[in-house]
Each structure stands twice: as structure tokens, then as C-alpha cells.
Scaffold this active site. Structure first.
Site, mmCIF file in Angstrom:
data_model
loop_
_atom_site.group_PDB
_atom_site.id
_atom_site.type_symbol
_atom_site.label_atom_id
_atom_site.label_comp_id
_atom_site.label_asym_id
_atom_site.label_seq_id
_atom_site.Cartn_x
_atom_site.Cartn_y
_atom_site.Cartn_z
ATOM 1 N N GLU A 105 0.842 -1.217 0.000
ATOM 2 C CA GLU A 105 0.000 0.000 0.000
ATOM 3 C C GLU A 105 0.869 1.255 0.000
ATOM 4 O OE1 GLU A 105 -2.626 -1.252 3.359
ATOM 5 O OE2 GLU A 105 -4.197 -0.515 2.020
ATOM 6 N N GLU A 125 -4.469 -9.000 3.508
ATOM 7 C CA GLU A 125 -5.243 -8.636 4.709
ATOM 8 C C GLU A 125 -6.478 -9.500 4.918
ATOM 9 O OE1 GLU A 125 -3.870 -6.555 2.620
ATOM 10 O OE2 GLU A 125 -2.883 -4.933 3.705
#
Ligand code: NAI
Length: 682
Positions: A105, A125
Site C-alpha cells: 500500500e 489482509e
């Protein structure tokens, strides 16, 4: 700047180095250091662009999961990424090794992503009960589109550099050294924030198919559903609003029960890998592996060992079984090639290390012999004697037995220190779980070698002491017994199976029984009839089914009827069950799904407590890993010991007391406070 971030310069380029050993997690000091470094870079007019790079192998391997169970200290990752995006000068991510989760990210927040050859990118995630919460669901679709983003985020898969390049997840791969390549690139780079890009709406049937597949594979878990919703919103909602929504959902999931359970398993697995410190332990060298018994298990074990690069000889007393074994191996490799899991040249290379033998001379050069022959003590003992008369004194002999006492097998051995249990699960080429069994005389060196061997197969070794059923089969047997008792007390097979499946198991115990064949357990019951405690409750229903040749799917009928190709409730079975209750004078009562699940969990937790008290294993985490990786316990529930530890102990103990009363003679009641004690002392 913090200790974990170094600020260097080369000509007009700032090089911001992340140095947070051992694996470069994105912990607080990294975030704080990066924020300071970006500010310093922004203010220095002599610097035209910046490169963010990892010091050693990894860029940022992922966020620091230890920080996730409590409020996250500022700055949080979105703040760092916002500073990178808002910086008027370009900042390049030079990524390498594991660049996962928050690491990737961060890279998405940069103006370009350059990868080293060894790079692995991904947003895993969802596998931890969360979703990318630092812009991943918003920036990735702006880079690679909605459909591919759903595939990447909902699978949580790790993607190697060449595939990442094809997908557009990285802009280029460095041929040689990453750092000079990135610095050169930075000299002409321009600002290119993903937040400013727009995403085209996609209403195609192809996208619908991708969504359907992702939901199915992700078992419709909330984090998967939310990821899809957020990814799709990129085409409809403005960036800032959607980003805020993503963070809100992330914060909620992060402290949810599922995320706690999955983090528990993540750490359980990390710790399980370190149970033996292989750097310090003495181990024997293993290259030549002989598998005795070319049946179901032997074939699977052979494939696993071939794939890990061992020289494999499969020995069986029957030539025709060896031929069948070879065709099964060939067929499995063929399937792998068709699915793109292996190249044909690699298959050929691996198969060049396979030999089939019907002569005992195969034992002569073995470093490790794994027996997967019939489940019979005398047959196994004879084999041990036969092997030891031919093999070298150093050869390790492993038994794949499910239930036979390893120490009894080793009684005939002249070198019992070399005897160990390596208990694979079916299909052995696929299942990750392997129990490594420590007999009374097994040497530390042999245990360490078996542990290391299983790791080399890419599997998860869990060490336990020799005991009936080891960890997994022991808990499973207790659970199945309670389900049979419930049949007698009022429930029907489909009610129990449905309750257990709705809890998250792939299959309930009766569907499993029908699949694996009811005759195996029947034969075992008949063989052990003399040892059974006549006072204990014995459910005759399974015997009644077998007596009328209902052995499960293979005979078209078992607990269910398969005449139409699917499992259907069968009035004949219902009748057998009702008669079973009647014969014992049991008044049948209704069971709600919640009551069924509670009884199952209580049983498993009780057995887990007994295993710990008996020292079969010292680690409750290992019990959870066994039940999740070998028996389909839903991972988002954390495992039976985790469940037990979460409950209010006194109430649980009281319920267990009730269960003991219902079960009657033979029920062994454990002390469930052991979970609290172990949790606190861990
Ligand atoms: P299987 O019946 O499919 O294969 C056994 C093979 O051993 C046969 O090919 C037979 O010809 C060969 N064999 C028997 N005695 C032999 C001897 N003295 N020398 C050489 N070959 C001999 O059995 P399966 O299912 O593969 O099970 C093997 C072992 O693995 C058993 O101990 C079983 O309890 C255990 N196990 C089985 C699991 C399963 O799901 N099938 C799971 C985990 C363990």
C-alpha cells in the site's frame, strides 16, 4: 528521523532506506521515520526526487500485526501515504522481497513502483480477517482495474515480480541491482499519484463471474464482501470519501473477533516453525527417501518428497500396486501441468528421481524410510525387523500409523532411537499438516531431522508425544463419538452435519464418514470389541448401517442415500436411528444448531485440555493448528483451544460437568482452566 529509517542522498536524489530487522515490518518507528524523511526531502530544494528502498531483502514485509490488537500509535500508515502523495516532487518505491499488505500500500502511494527480481507483492489482509486499510482497495483498481483488483485482494495471494509486471502492479523490474536502477529512473520521474486517476465503471458479465468466484473462495466472509464493495465503489464514489469509508471498515474489522482469531493463528504458525531451532540442532542428512507401501498414503507422500527434490524409492510387496502407484503419480503431475502449477521440464526432472522397487535391496542406501503399509501392529513390526536387517545403522525409520502405538512398533527394533512417527494426512501431497511423533526412545536428533524433513516438504510439522490418535485423530474421535450420542438422543445426521457446516466446517462428521467409508471404523470397532468398557455408552447405529452394507458413498448409501448422485436424507436411516433410541429407552429430544455446536466445541476443548494435561503436546496453539490444517475447523474461529480460552471458565466447566453426566461412564473430564493458565504464561 527514527533508527529504522536512514536518509541518504546520491546526486540530486534522496534515498530513504528502511532498516527494521529482521523482516522490515512497517512498525511505528518505520512510519514515523518515513514521515520525517518525506518532510525533509520536500523541504530540500537541492533534491529533485526520492527513492524509498529496503535495506536488505524486503521492502516492507507487511504491517506489524502486534500493533493491531490495540489502538495504533500515530502516525498511522494512511498519514504517511498522504504525505508521499502530497509531496510536490516524485517519490519512487524501489521494492524487493516481501512487499505485502501495508508495504505494498505504501508502494501504491508512490509515483512509480520498481521491483527487484525477487519481489513478491500482495495484499493478504483478508486472510487475516481485515482488508487493506491504507488505500489498497482504492489505489489498486486505479492501477490495474476493478476485476483484477478483486482477484488480488480477495485471494490475498502473493504475486511474483513477472506476474506483477504483467498485471501492472509494478512498472518495471530491475535487471541487476535495484538501487542504481531506481536512482536512474528517479532522475527523470514525474509526479503521478494514483488518487488522481479515475476508474471506468464495469458492469460486464466477466466481472460478475470474478465476484462470484471470489465470494465463494472467500467463504463469503465479511472482509471479502466489504473488499468487493469498496473496490467497486472506485468507479462511483470520489477518492477522499471512499478512502475514509475504507479506513472506517478496516478499523472495525481490525478489532473484530475474526481478526483476533486469525492473528492468533498467524503467530501460532510463526512460533510452530521455531519449536526446534534447526540452526543449532544436530540433524542427519536426508537425500534418499524410501517409502514402503504404494497405496493411498505412500503415493501421496512420494509426490510430496519428489516435489521437494528428494531421491524417492517406492517399495511395495505387490508389483501391480507399484504400477498403479506410478500411474497415479503421473496423473497427478499431468493435472498440475494442465493447471499451470508446474512446467513439464520440472516434472521430468523430478520424476527422474523416482524409482519403483519390489525388492528389499531398496532399503540399503536409504537415509529415511517411511512406512505406509497396512494398519496392523504385527505387519509393521515385521517390516521394522526386515528393514533393520538390511539398512544402515543410521537410517531413520518413520511410521505413518494413525492409531497404532509407536512404542509398541519400536519394541522389536534394535535401534529404537531411530524410530519416529511422521503422520501425514490424506491426500499427503496436498495436506500441509504433518504430526511428528516422539516415541519413548526416539532421539532428539531424529526428531529434529523429521521436523526439518517435513519443513523441506513445505509442510507444517507439529510435534507431539506418542499417544492414542496423537492430537488430531484423538480429538476427532471424541467429537465423532459425541455426534453419535446426539443421534441417539434426538438429532438426525443431516441436522448435525448442517449445524457443523454452518459453523464453518466444510463437512459434518456423517458426510465425512460416508466419504471415507464406514466399514473402516466398523472393522476397527469389531477388532477392539473385547477392550471396550461394557459400562460405557456404545452407539450401535453405525453398526446397524454397516450390517446392511451401507458403507457410504462407495456403496451408494450410508448415513445418506446417494441414489441421485447427491446426499439425501434416507427414511431407512431415520428408522434405524429411532429404533436405536427406542432400544435403549432414550426419550428423543430436539437439538438446536447452537446446542449441537456447543456440544462439539466443548468436546473438542475438553480433549484439548486432556492432551495438554497429559503432556501429549505442551502447546495449545499446536492443537489449534492441527484441527484447522488437518480437520477443517474454521480458521476464523481460531481453533478449539482458542475457543476454550475465550470462554468464561466456570460456566464452561459447569457445562462440561453436564456433558460428563449425559455421556456417562468413560467420559474423561479435563480441567479447562489450563487454557487460561497457558494463555497467561505464554
Ligand atoms: P493402503 O491399503 O492404501 O496401502 C497400503 C500398501 O501397503 C498396499 O499397497 C500394500 O500392498 C502395501 N503393503 C502392505 N504390507 C506391506 C509390506 N510388508 N511390505 C511392503 N508393502 C506392504 O493403505 P493407506 O490408506 O495408504 O494407509 C497406510 C498407512 O497410513 C496405515 O498405517 C494408515 O493407518 C496410515 N494412514 C492412512 C490415512 C488414510 O487416510 N488412508 C491417513 C493417515 C495415515
Amino acid at each position: 528521523m527514527t533508527d529504522t529509517i536512514h536518509f541518504e542522498t546520491e546526486d540530486s536524489i534522496a534515498v530513504i532506506v528502511i532498516d527494521n530487522p529482521p523482516v522490515n515490518t512497517g512498525s511505528w518507528s518505520v512510519r514515523k521515520g518515513l514521515l520525517d524523511a518525506v518532510e525533509r526531502f520536500a523541504q530540500d530544494d537541492a533534491l529533485t526526487a526520492a527513492v524509498i528502498i529496503g535495506k536488505d531483502k524486503n521492502f516492507i514485509s507487511g504491517s506489524d500485526l502486534k500493533e493491531f490488537g490495540k489502538p495504533i500509535a500515530l502516525p498511522e500508515l494512511p498519514q504517511v501515504i498522504e504525505a508521499i502523495e502530497k509531496c510536490p516532487k516524485p517519490i519512487i518505491a524501489a521494492i524487493s522481497g516481501a512487499t505485502l499488505g501495508g508495504g505494498y500500500e505504501l508502494a501504491l502511494g508512490c509515483d512509480a513502483r520498481l521491483a527487484a527480481q525477487n519481489t513478491l507483492v500482495g495484499l493478504p489482509e483478508v486472510t487475516l480477517g481485515m482488508l487493506p486499510g491504507a488505500g489498497g482497495t482504492q489505489r489498486l483498481p486505479r492501477l490495474i482495474g476493478i476485476g483484477p483488483s478483486i482477484q488480488v485482494i480477495c485471494s490475498g495471494k502473493r504475486i511474483k515480480a513477472p506476474e506483477a509486471l504483467k498485471l501492472g502492479m509494478v512498472d518495471a523490474i530491475a535487471e541487476g541491482d535495484l538501487r542504481p536502477f531506481a536512482i536512474e529512473y528517479a532522475k527523470t520521474a514525474v509526479k503521478n499519484p494514483l488518487s488522481e486517476k479515475s476508474v471506468a465503471k464495469d458492469e460486464s458479465a466477466e466481472l460478475d463471474a470474478i465476484v462470484k468466484k471470489a465470494l465463494k473462495a472467500g467463504k463469503h466472509r465479511p472482509q471479502v464482501q466489504e473488499s468487493i464493495r469498496l473496490i467497486k465503489s472506485t468507479a462511483e464514489v470520489d477518492f477522499a470519501t471512499a478512502l475514509a469509508e475504507e479506513r472506517k471498515v478496516f478499523q472495525k474489522l481490525r478489532v473484530g473477533e475474526e481478526a483476533f482469531a486469525l492473528r492468533h493463528l498467524f503467530f501460532a504458525e510463526t512460533n510452530a516453525k521455531k519449536v526446534i531451532n534447526l540452526k543449532e540442532a544436530t540433524t542427519k542428512a536426508i537425500q534418499n527417501v524410501v517409502i514402503v507401501g504404494a497405496g493411498t498414503m505412500g503415493t501421496g507422500i512420494a509426490i510430496a518428497a519428489l516435489k521437494a527434490g528428494f531421491n524417492v524409492t517406492v517399495y511395495d510387496q505387490s508389483k501391480s500396486i507399484l504400477v498403479q502407484c506410478k500411474s497415479k503419480i503421473d496423473a497427478i503431475y499431468e493435472k498440475d501441468i494442465a493447471a499451470g502449477r508446474i512446467k513439464s521440464e520440472d516434472r521430468d526432472m523430478q520424476l527422474a528421481h523416482l524409482e519403483l522397487a519390489d525388492h528389499e535391496s531398496a532399503f540399503e542406501n536409504a537415509d529415511l524410510i517411511i512406512e505406509a503399509i497396512f494398519e496392523n501392529l504385527a505387519v509393521k513390526q515385521n517390516l521394522i525387523k526386515q528393514i533393520e536387517s538390511i539398512s544402515r545403522p543410521s537410517t531413520i525409520i518413520a511410521s505413518n500409523t494413525s492409531y497404532i502405538d509407536l512404542d509398541e512398533i519400536a519394541e522389536v527394533s534394535i535401534r529404537p532411537e531411530n524410530i519416529v512417527g511422521i503422520h501425514f494426512f490424506n491426500p499427503a501431497n496436498i495436506m500441509r499438516l504433518v504430526e511428528v511423533i516422539h516415541g519413548n526412545n526416539t532421539s532428539q536428533e531424529v526428531i529434529a531431522t523429521a521436523f526439518s524433513f517435513v519443513q523441506k516438504l513445505g509442510k507444517l510439522p507439529i510435534i507431539c508425544k506418542n499417544a492414542f490418535g496423537f492430537i488430531g485423530n484423538r480429538i476427532y474421535a471424541a467429537y465423532r463419538y459425541q455426534c453419535e450420542l446426539m443421534l441417539e438422543e434426538g438429532a438426525l445426521p443431516h441436522q448435525i452435519d448442517q449445524a457443523i457446516e454452518s459453523f464453518g466446517f466444510n463437512m459434518g462428521p456423517f458426510a465425512v464418514g460416508d466419504l471415507s467409508g464406514l466399514d473402516i471404523a466398523w472393522n476397527m470397532r469389531k477388532a477392539n470389541a473385547a477392550q471396550r468398557n461394557p459400562e460405557a455408552r456404545y452407539v450401535e447405529i453405525p453398526d446397524r448401517l454397516c450390517e446392511v452394507q451401507r458403507f457410504g458413498r462407495k456403496t451408494g448409501a450410508g448415513y445418506y442415500n446417494y441414489a441421485n448422485g447427491i446426499a439425501e436424507v434416507d427414511p431407512i436411516v431415520t428408522d434405524i436411528i429411532l429404533k436405536g433410541s427406542e432400544a435403549k429407552g432414550i426419550e428423543r429430544k430436539e437439538f438446536s444448531p447452537e446446542q449441537i455446536i456447543e456440544r462439539v466445541l466443548l468436546t473438542m476443548a475438553n480433549e484439548a485440555a486432556l492432551l495438554l494435561a497429559e503432556g501429549v503436546t505442551l502447546r495449545m496453539n499446536d492443537i489449534d493448528l492441527v484441527m484447522i490444517n488437518g480437520f477443517g475447523f474454521p480458521k476464523w474461529e481460531g481453533g478449539p483451544a482458542y475457543w476454550g480460552a475465550k470462554q468464561e471458565t466456570l460456566a464452561l466447566q459447569q457445562k462440561l460437568h453436564e456433558l460428563a453426566k449425559v455421556t456417562g461412564v468413560g467420559f474423561n473430564q479435563g480441567d479447562l482452566t489450563i487454557f487460561k493458565y497457558l494463555t497467561k504464561s505464554a
